[in-house]
Design a protein around this motif. Structure first.
Motif, short mmCIF file in Angstrom:
data_model
loop_
_atom_site.label_atom_id
_atom_site.label_comp_id
_atom_site.label_asym_id
_atom_site.label_seq_id
_atom_site.Cartn_x
_atom_site.Cartn_y
_atom_site.Cartn_z
N MET A 1 0.84 -1.18 0.00
CA MET A 1 0.00 0.00 0.00
C MET A 1 0.88 1.24 0.00
O MET A 1 1.70 1.42 0.88
N ALA A 2 0.67 2.08 -0.95
CA ALA A 2 1.47 3.28 -1.06
C ALA A 2 1.07 4.31 -0.02
O ALA A 2 1.90 4.99 0.54
N LYS A 3 -0.21 4.43 0.23
CA LYS A 3 -0.71 5.46 1.13
C LYS A 3 -1.20 4.82 2.43
O LYS A 3 -1.92 3.83 2.42
N GLU A 4 -0.81 5.40 3.56
CA GLU A 4 -1.24 4.91 4.87
C GLU A 4 -2.69 5.30 5.09
O GLU A 4 -3.07 6.46 4.90
N ILE A 5 -3.52 4.34 5.48
CA ILE A 5 -4.91 4.65 5.76
C ILE A 5 -5.19 4.38 7.24
O ILE A 5 -4.49 3.60 7.88
N LYS A 6 -6.18 5.03 7.73
CA LYS A 6 -6.55 4.87 9.14
C LYS A 6 -7.21 3.51 9.35
O LYS A 6 -7.77 2.93 8.44
N TYR A 7 -7.14 3.05 10.60
CA TYR A 7 -7.70 1.76 10.97
C TYR A 7 -9.17 1.67 10.59
O TYR A 7 -9.61 0.68 10.01
#
Length: 63
Positions: A1-7
């Protein structure tokens, strides 16, 4: 995953994938892609929960 997403966003996306699978809304090609994405999301959620648990334990141990 390139972009960190919230839980919460990862969990919501995972729930959407599960719902689509349960309702037979995915063809075989989509299912393969979505299963791979679900694996990524599960790992991300597990890692975030583990990290949070460790941080909480550290904070509690300091008090």
């Amino acid at each position: 995953m390139a972009k960190e997403i919230k839980y919460e966003a990862a969990l919501a996306e995972l729930q959407t994938i599960v719902r689509k699978m349960e309702n037979d809304e995915l063809d075989i090609d989509e299912m393969s892609v979505q299963l791979k994405r679900a694996q990524e999301l599960i790992k991300l959620c597990k890692d975030k929960l583990t990290k949070t648990d460790e941080e909480i334990k550290k904070i509690l141990a300091e008090k």
